[in-house]
Enzyme design. Structure first.
Site, PDB file in Angstrom:
ATOM      1  N   GLY B 318       0.829  -1.204   0.000  1.00 30.80           N
ATOM      2  CA  GLY B 318       0.000   0.000   0.000  1.00 30.80           C
ATOM      3  C   GLY B 318       0.862   1.252   0.000  1.00 30.80           C
ATOM      4  CB  SER B 319       0.161   4.610   1.301  1.00 34.06           C
ATOM      5  OG  SER B 319      -1.070   4.655   0.622  1.00 34.06           O
ATOM      6  CB  THR B 320       4.304   1.329   3.595  1.00 30.33           C
ATOM      7  OG1 THR B 320       4.116   0.113   2.870  1.00 30.33           O
ATOM      8  CG2 THR B 320       3.345   1.372   4.765  1.00 30.33           C
ATOM      9  CE  LYS B 322       0.526   6.511  -2.016  1.00 30.75           C
ATOM     10  NZ  LYS B 322      -0.632   7.033  -1.288  1.00 30.75           N
TER      11      LYS B 322
END
Lengths: 384, 639
Positions: B318-320, B322
């Site tokens: 997920g956004s980790t 990014k």
């Protein structure tokens, strides 16, 4: 005295004189062997008189008493009552078929309340006496005739068949062999033995068929003990290991590892010779064998010295029975013949065997004490 | 009298014949005696010794496992068991009958015993029952004469005093199965246990030690009479783990039982201070033997209690992720920290539309805000610029897509897709839209919590290739030496890990943004910040979508997680490091189907990082109280 004075050719003896005629060296020899047996029983109990050695000692003392008393009984009484004695033994044997105990998987005992009698043991003596009685009265020419052998054959086969049914293979074989030995001594022609031997060989396959499973198993295991090392072959394998590991001089009294660590089965009864040979080695084993041989030699000498055919045959019959015990037992524990339940005389723990044996030796001693008594061809008929 | 003398002569001849025969037979006996007792004596002596002497293996005590402060994690305890040696009993069935009159033996147990008896050599004792009480032991001893071949054996069994708290890291031991028996006689001992999972498995050889042997004299029933000689074995080595039991317990108790896992690392050394996975299991249960119900629960539970999800759970990051995409773009020069994109809630690519989690959009944002707000459109744009292969390369440099540990079995590599990978694995070419999805850590990408923690550690360490490990310094017998490490802090200490070659200013930008995520008002995880400035953390939340949100659903309005069945809810992720001034600890937590990363996972990470910092920073609570000289515990942070 009057009883013995009529028609006897030998000078009459008083009880006191007879007593002095007892072969005391023979008794000493018996005692020596019995003492060895007690030492082994002491060892079998890991250095304790209980439970076997002391009981055996009491029986031996009792047995020696019986022996001496029996040795004083006139040999002619045995002649007179031979067939009666035989008939009674046969009846007893038949009785165990009906009301006998079941002990150790076979019917062998008859209970008299205070005492258990093993009729097959008694029969061994009764057969000897009956056969001796029969051949005492026969001519050397008679013994050559087949027809003359019908009665002795029946005398042998009847009890053998009964014992077989119990089933007690060891005793059956022993009765046959004792009978055969008496027939041989009585002068039965050797070709008849050859013929009988061939018949036996021919009958073996049939007999095999009628054997109990456990008897068959014993023979198979005898032929190849390693085939069942944890089952039936276990006894004989462990016995051979014990004997072999004893070596020349043995492991020492009370130090037999096979015996004392319970690898050796029945060490106080049938396999006691193994224990002796483990602890005292070949030297000990041969020593005992030597004592037995000496005893047998005395038995032979006493029998040969007797002046009546009956006494000779009885003496040789009893000596031979003794020999068969010794041979069968030792040959068995050394893996020469199948495992059969035959005790080592004077050594193995067991009351009946000891008492019967000493009773038999009492008759042998009677043969010796009455060695000069001459009995006519027709026995008691011509005098009594 | 002529007859008589003839008769006597015949008798004498026959007697001579008989005597000769008897003498022959007696000689045969003597000869046999000579054969057995002289010629074959050596053979039978050996057999007699084989009879009476048993060689018994002495199982070595299994090594203990301790944490970094030598606190016991695994111990041994005495265990009385009853064993059966089939060759010493005439009939196994009968003996079991007799035994079952004393202790209960179920039909299943009986079947197992019979099976093992057949399978194993007859001299090998088969375990009938373990963990006997004293009363049963006494009753069996009293009845020993009726139970040939039955022996009481005192063994040792494993004790895991912390139970479910340490289960996945430590693993468990269990009986040797057929495939594992390799001819080592030790493995044939009844009740011998080998490590089946966790550290118990990886360090099994060292923990096992070497068996000794004892020569004993036994009787025919196998009862020992005396010991003749003895050769001592070598006890198993003690294994020291980098785990800190206190931190471990804290982490394990923080994690929700409904499927979650987490890792806490020491950034400077890579040592794992805590690793937990929930739901867990009690390794002691394996020791006493699982009941069928227990086994069913453990093996069929959808939350997989037996799996160490910290290393075997593979989740879309997920956004980790990014963090990876930002660094890849900065390193590629595709963007600068000031590059701005406009987020109106979605991005169109071809016919497809890619949505930001924030339907109304974030508006104009540069990199810092893009990370801080976790703007999806921003990272669609970034990903589109650099392409999947550069993202994949950075991901791999940061520790994703590969196994990292040597000390635990069952670690999964996760997956970092690339063009080449897709062509090879799926046989189709990479689609542009897939790059966009990868830009927000969705799609094919998966990573384990351990990898995420390592990623955080690598970023926080200033670009060092931090490698995690679980075993403390000192070579162990039978193993390759592990790095010698000290936990002693110090600015002058040379770096333990090679530099990854990422520009420090790029890392600074990303770290600054991660610190904003937590510590600034509009940061996604601001609610989970650590209020004490000296312990403040930087981090990144992630919410990984498990289901696909259809166009129709999006039009109706995306269903809230709370309204979804558990297994379709989003995974909540959070990675962080602390303290921000001189990062010392890194952590990652994944709560399966937990919902939003910032709302669910971030507070857990905050709590564990706070706990570990307090523990190592404040002398009053530090475990230096009883061992003040231990350099490993003098953890006073230089920052």
């Amino acid at each position: 005295m009057a009883l013995f004075s009529r028609g006897l050719n030998a000078p009459e003896m008083t009880i006191g004189r007879k007593f002095w005629q007892v072969h005391w060296i023979f008794l000493l020899l018996l005692t020596a062997i019995a003492l060895i047996g007690m030492a082994m029983l002491y060892s079998a109990a890991n250095g304790n008189m209980e439970p076997w050695a002391s009981a055996q000692m009491a029986r031996f003392a009792l047995g020696i008493g019986i022996l001496i008393i029996v040795s004083l009984i006139d040999i002619r009484h045995w002649l007179r009552w031979a067939y009666v004695f035989y008939a009674m033994s046969l009846l007893l044997l038949a009785a165990v078929e009906i009301m006998g105990y079941v002990g150790m998987g076979a019917q062998r005992w008859i209970s008299l309340g205070f005492f258990n009698v093993q009729p097959s043991e008694v029969m061994k003596i009764a057969l000897v006496i009956a056969l001796a009685r029969y051949f005492h009265g026969s001519d050397p020419e008679d013994t050559g005739r087949i027809g003359h052998l019908v009665v002795p054959a029946l005398l042998i086969l009847l009890p053998t068949a009964l014992v077989m049914r119990q089933p007690d293979l060891g005793t059956a074989v022993m009765l046959m062999m004792v009978g055969a030995i008496l027939l041989l001594l009585a002068g039965v022609r050797l070709w008849i033995f050859a013929l009988a031997g061939m018949i036996v060989l021919a009958v073996i396959p049939v007999g095999w068929h009628f054997m109990h499973d456990y008897q068959q198993q014993r023979v198979i295991t005898f032929l190849d003990p390693e085939s069942d090392p944890l089952g039936a072959g276990y006894h004989i394998i462990q016995s051979k290991i014990a004997l072999g590991s004893g070596g020349m001089f043995g492991k020492g009294f009370l130090l037999g590892s096979q015996s004392h660590l319970s690898f050796l089965p029945e060490k106080q009864t049938d396999f006691i010779f193994t224990m002796l040979a483990e602890e005292f080695g070949m030297v000990g084993g041969l020593g005992l064998l030597g004592l037995y041989t000496l005893l047998l030699t005395y038995g032979f000498a006493m029998s040969l010295r007797a002046r009546s055919q009956f006494a000779r045959l009885v003496g040789m019959g009893i000596t031979s029975t003794f020999f068969l015990y010794v041979f069968i037992n030792i040959a068995m524990v050394m893996g020469l013949i199948p495992v059969v339940g035959v005790p080592l005389p004077l050594i193995s723990y067991g009351g009946t065997a000891m008492l019967t044996l000493l009773f038999g030796f009492g008759i042998l001693m009677s043969v010796h004490v009455h060695r000069d008594v001459i009995i006519g061809r027709r026995g008691i008929d011509d005098g009594w | 009298m002529r007859h008589d003398s003839d008769q006597q002569k015949l008798f004498n001849r026959r007697t001579a014949l008989l005597a000769g025969g008897k003498l022959l037979l007696l000689s045969a006996l003597a000869g046999r005696m000579y054969f057995l007792q002289v010629l074959e004596s050596d053979k039978y002596r050996t057999l007699a010794d084989e009879n009476r002497i048993n060689l018994r293996l002495l199982p070595p005590p299994r090594g203990r496992i301790v944490d970094r402060f030598d606190t016991l994690l695994v111990d041994n305890q005495q265990n009385y068991r009853v064993v059966l040696i089939s060759e010493q009993t005439p009939a196994v069935e009968q003996t079991l009958d007799a035994l079952s009159a004393i202790i209960d033996i179920s039909d299943a147990e009986r079947a197992r015993i019979m099976r093992e008896t057949r399978r194993r050599r007859s001299w090998v004792p088969v375990t009938v029952r373990e963990n006997l009480g004293w009363e049963d032991v006494a009753r069996i001893e009293v009845n020993a004469p009726d139970l040939p071949g039955v022996l009481i054996d005192v063994g040792q069994s494993r004790l895991y005093p912390h139970g479910i708290m340490t289960a996945h890291v430590l693993g468990y031991v269990a009986a040797v199965n057929e495939a594992e028996a390799n001819g080592d006689r030790l493995l044939l001992l009844p009740g011998f246990r080998i490590g089946k999972n966790g550290v118990e498995k990886t360090h099994d050889l060292a923990l096992r030690g070497k068996g000794g042997s004892s020569q004993v004299e036994v009787n025919a029933f196998g009862r020992m009479i005396r010991e003749l000689s003895r050769q001592e074995g070598q006890p198993g080595a003690e294994v020291r783990l980098s785990l800190d039991l206190e931190v471990q317990r804290k982490l394990a108790s923080l994690l929700p039982a409904e499927s979650s896992s987490g890792v806490v690392l020491d950034i400077r050394t890579g040592q794992i201070l805590a690793m937990a996975s929930m739901p867990s299991f009690d390794p002691n249960a394996f020791n006493r033997g699982l009941t069928p119900d227990e086994w069913r629960y453990l093996s069929q539970n959808p939350m997989a209690p037996l799996i160490n999800k910290a290393i075997a759970g593979q989740y879309a990051p997920g956004s980790t992720f990014k963090v990876v995409v930002a660094l890849a773009a900065l390193e590629a020069g595709a963007i600068t920290p000031d590059t701005e994109f406009y987020c109106n809630g979605s991005l169109a690519l071809g016919n497809a539309r890619f949505h930001c989690y924030k339907k109304e959009g974030h508006g104009r944002a540069a990199l810092r805000d893009g990370i801080k707000w976790s703007c999806d459109v921003y990272f669609y744009e970034v990903a589109k610029r650099i392409g999947i292969d550069r993202i994949a390369a950075m991901a791999e440099r940061l520790g994703l897509g590969q196994t990292l540990l040597t000390d635990l079995p069952g670690e999964q590599p996760g997956l970092i897709p690339s063009r080449a990978w897709k062509q090879k694995a799926l046989g189709t070419s990479w689609q542009g839209g897939e790059t966009l999805v990868a830009g927000i850590g969705q799609g094919y990408i998966t990573a384990t919590p351990l990898q995420l923690a390592v990623m955080a550690a690598r970023v926080a360490s200033g670009g060092l290739a931090v490698m995690p490990h679980l075993t403390m310094d000192g070579p162990l017998p039978g193993e390759s030496a592990t790095r010698s490490l000290s936990l002693q802090a110090g600015a002058t200490e040379p770096a333990l890990f090679p530099d990854l070659g990422i520009k420090p200013e790029h890392l600074r930008v990303v770290r600054d943004a991660m610190e904003a995520v937590v510590n600034e008002p509009r940061g996604t995880a601001n609610g989970a910040r650590i209020k004490e400035p000296e312990m403040a953390m930087g981090g990144k939340s992630g919410t990984s979508q498990v289901r696909r949100i259809s166009k129709a659903e999006r039009d109706r309005g995306v269903i809230k997680n709370d309204d979804l069945p558990w297994e379709r809810r989003d995974h909540a992720l959070f990675i962080a490091y602390a303290p921000i001034k001189a990062p010392r600890f890194a952590a990652a937590v994944v709560v399966e189907h937990g919902g939003g990363g910032s709302a669910v996972a971030a507070p857990l990470v905050r709590d564990i990082l706070r706990f570990v910092q307090e523990r190592y920073r404040l002398p009053a609570t530090a475990p230096t109280a009883n061992r003040p000289d231990d350099p490993a515990i003098a953890l006073q942070n230089s920052g």
